[in-house]
Design an enzyme around this catalytic site. Structure first.
Site, PDB file in Angstrom:
ATOM      1  N   GLY A  10    -149.905   2.256-107.170  1.00 23.71           N
ATOM      2  CA  GLY A  10    -148.514   1.842-106.953  1.00 23.71           C
ATOM      3  C   GLY A  10    -147.874   1.461-108.283  1.00 23.71           C
ATOM      4  O   GLY A  10    -148.527   0.869-109.130  1.00 23.71           O
ATOM      5  N   ARG A  72    -151.652   8.220-105.959  1.00 23.38           N
ATOM      6  CA  ARG A  72    -152.948   7.705-105.502  1.00 23.38           C
ATOM      7  C   ARG A  72    -153.859   8.905-105.312  1.00 23.38           C
ATOM      8  O   ARG A  72    -153.411   9.979-104.923  1.00 23.38           O
ATOM      9  CB  ARG A  72    -152.785   6.974-104.182  1.00 23.38           C
ATOM     10  CG  ARG A  72    -151.926   5.727-104.276  1.00 23.38           C
ATOM     11  CD  ARG A  72    -152.116   4.875-103.037  1.00 23.38           C
ATOM     12  NE  ARG A  72    -151.064   3.884-102.885  1.00 23.38           N
ATOM     13  CZ  ARG A  72    -151.015   2.736-103.554  1.00 23.38           C
ATOM     14  NH1 ARG A  72    -151.944   2.435-104.438  1.00 23.38           N
ATOM     15  NH2 ARG A  72    -150.034   1.887-103.343  1.00 23.38           N
ATOM     16  N   GLY A 102    -154.207  -0.831-110.842  1.00 21.19           N
ATOM     17  CA  GLY A 102    -154.666  -1.977-110.070  1.00 21.19           C
ATOM     18  C   GLY A 102    -156.097  -1.780-109.591  1.00 21.19           C
ATOM     19  O   GLY A 102    -156.859  -0.991-110.159  1.00 21.19           O
ATOM     20  N   THR A 125    -150.627  -5.042-111.495  1.00 18.50           N
ATOM     21  CA  THR A 125    -150.270  -5.112-110.075  1.00 18.50           C
ATOM     22  C   THR A 125    -149.319  -6.270-109.865  1.00 18.50           C
ATOM     23  O   THR A 125    -149.503  -7.347-110.446  1.00 18.50           O
ATOM     24  CB  THR A 125    -151.473  -5.291-109.120  1.00 18.50           C
ATOM     25  OG1 THR A 125    -150.972  -5.680-107.833  1.00 18.50           O
ATOM     26  CG2 THR A 125    -152.456  -6.349-109.571  1.00 18.50           C
ATOM     27  N   ASP A 127    -149.237  -7.792-107.244  1.00 19.04           N
ATOM     28  CA  ASP A 127    -149.937  -8.721-106.347  1.00 19.04           C
ATOM     29  C   ASP A 127    -150.704  -9.813-107.090  1.00 19.04           C
ATOM     30  O   ASP A 127    -151.088 -10.813-106.490  1.00 19.04           O
ATOM     31  CB  ASP A 127    -150.913  -7.951-105.454  1.00 19.04           C
ATOM     32  CG  ASP A 127    -150.203  -7.047-104.461  1.00 19.04           C
ATOM     33  OD1 ASP A 127    -148.967  -7.154-104.351  1.00 19.04           O
ATOM     34  OD2 ASP A 127    -150.877  -6.238-103.802  1.00 19.04           O
TER      35      ASP A 127
HETATM   36  O1  F6P Z   1    -150.685  -3.177-104.625  1.00 18.85           O
HETATM   37  C1  F6P Z   1    -149.345  -3.443-104.781  1.00 18.85           C
HETATM   38  C2  F6P Z   1    -148.583  -3.212-103.536  1.00 18.85           C
HETATM   39  O2  F6P Z   1    -147.326  -3.520-103.971  1.00 18.85           O
HETATM   40  C3  F6P Z   1    -148.995  -3.978-102.278  1.00 18.85           C
HETATM   41  O3  F6P Z   1    -148.570  -5.294-102.222  1.00 18.85           O
HETATM   42  C4  F6P Z   1    -148.390  -3.132-101.203  1.00 18.85           C
HETATM   43  O4  F6P Z   1    -149.026  -3.301 -99.969  1.00 18.85           O
HETATM   44  C5  F6P Z   1    -148.613  -1.765-101.708  1.00 18.85           C
HETATM   45  O5  F6P Z   1    -148.550  -1.857-103.118  1.00 18.85           O
HETATM   46  C6  F6P Z   1    -147.658  -0.755-101.156  1.00 18.85           C
HETATM   47  O6  F6P Z   1    -147.748   0.417-101.868  1.00 18.85           O
HETATM   48  P1  F6P Z   1    -147.266   1.865-101.415  1.00 18.85           P
HETATM   49  O7  F6P Z   1    -146.231   1.706-100.359  1.00 18.85           O
HETATM   50  O8  F6P Z   1    -146.734   2.450-102.671  1.00 18.85           O
HETATM   51  O9  F6P Z   1    -148.486   2.576-100.927  1.00 18.85           O
END
Ligand code: F6P
Length: 341
Positions: A10, A72, A102, A125, A127
């Protein structure tokens, strides 16, 4: 030296600041060549890249997202691609690869490092859940965005005597919920580390209205769960990368609180707005320092390592340690915030 850089997983405010810093330190100070792989690990597996010179990174320090693109990759796909990745690294004459990512990216980086590739990782990240570093860049920006949203929601909540249930990001950990909730003076903060009791939450919000207050703000991390037996919550299954799919705890809590309290409640899902846009000054500085130190580590031949903030210093820590556990919010940090459930 020839260095490859990529951003994976992400996106996160500050990624461009790392890329810029890597290029500046490597090209200007060491006379290196830098190439950027497109769209994360995918670019490494497919050899899809471009040269990064000073001109190509001009003006990106304050820009959100990543100029290289991100994606991803399923872990099995990457495992099957180790030899392809090794081939591209050899063909391009790379002496080091710097993946910025991350939890998932760092696990993949560790796997490639154990397979013998010259990897120096940089953690990112919003998070803030990477255990080896005190802070990750992107977190400060996400907290700033969430805090501003909470401040704004207070005035509309008060005008309408409503409960606002604000869902913030935080898959496994509640750092964004805790910090933004504390910064904005939220009336309840719910985090994944501590399953909540819906009766307790209803009582906290209800008592506020009974005391004559006209509104309430509840912050909930997207990964929060009710205590077993407290409230049923539908399961969303897993996505193709093995990540839990969330079913919308913010919507659910707003409905529950409205029904139980007879007060209007509105859910607000902040979502990816927390990840977009320009990084704060703090995140730009941390990202720049990480990039600088990653290049230095590559020059020292310190592979299989990760840049980490320890106190105010940047240190190199083993990638293998960084992927063992997540940094969750400890109980004493909950205790410092009022109305944590
Ligand atoms: O890991 C970071 C993060 O922002 C999480 O908090 C969230 O759940 C996730 O990415 C969402 O990512 P995406 O919608 O890009 O898969």
């Amino acid at each position: 030296m020839r260095i490859g850089v990529l951003t994976s997983g992400g996106d996160c405010p500050g990624l461009n600041a790392v890329i810029r810093s890597v290029v500046h330190r490597a090209v200007v100070d060491h006379g290196d060549e830098v190439i950027g792989f497109h769209d994360g690990w995918k670019g490494l597996l497919e050899g899809d890249h471009r040269k990064l010179d000073l001109d190509s990174v001009a003006g990106i320090l304050a820009r959100g997202g990543t100029m290289l693109g991100s994606s991803r990759v399923q872990p099995a796909h990457l495992r099957d691609g180790v030899e392809r990745a090794r081939g591209h690294v050899a063909d391009l004459g790379l002496d080091a690869v710097i993946p910025i990512g991350g939890e998932g990216t760092l696990k993949a980086a560790n796997m490639l490092s154990e397979a013998g590739l010259p990897i120096v990782g940089v953690p990112k990240t919003i998070d803030n859940d990477i255990a080896s570093t005190d802070v990750t860049f992107g977190f400060d920006t996400a907290v700033t965005v969430a805090t501003e949203a909470l401040d704004r929601l207070k005035t509309t909540a008060e005008s309408h005597q409503r409960v606002m249930v604000v869902e913030v990001m935080g898959r496994h950990t509640g750092w964004i919920a805790l910090h933004s909730g504390m910064a904005a003076g939220a009336h309840a903060i719910i985090v994944p580390e501590r399953p909540f009791d819906i009766d307790e939450l209803t009582a906290i919000v209800g008592e506020r209205f009974s005391a004559g207050k006209r509104f309430a703000i509840v912050v909930v991390a997207e990964g929060a769960k009710p205590r077993p037996g407290s409230m049923e919550l539908e399961e969303g299954g897993k996505d193709m990368y093995g990540h839990e799919r969330f079913v919308g705890i913010g919507n659910r809590l707003a409905v529950e609180l409205e029904t139980r309290l007879g007060k209007e409640a509105r859910p607000v899902i902040l979502g990816h707005v927390q990840r977009g846009g320009t990084p704060t000054a703090y995140d730009r500085v941390l990202a720049t320092r990480f990039g600088w130190h990653a290049v230095e580590a590559a020059h020292r031949g310190e592979f299989g390592m990760l840049t980490a903030l320890r106190g105010t210093d940047i240190e190199m820590v083993p990638l293998a340690d960084a992927v063992q556990t997540l940094k969750t919010v400890p109980a004493d940090r909950y205790a410092e915030a009022q109305n944590v459930l």
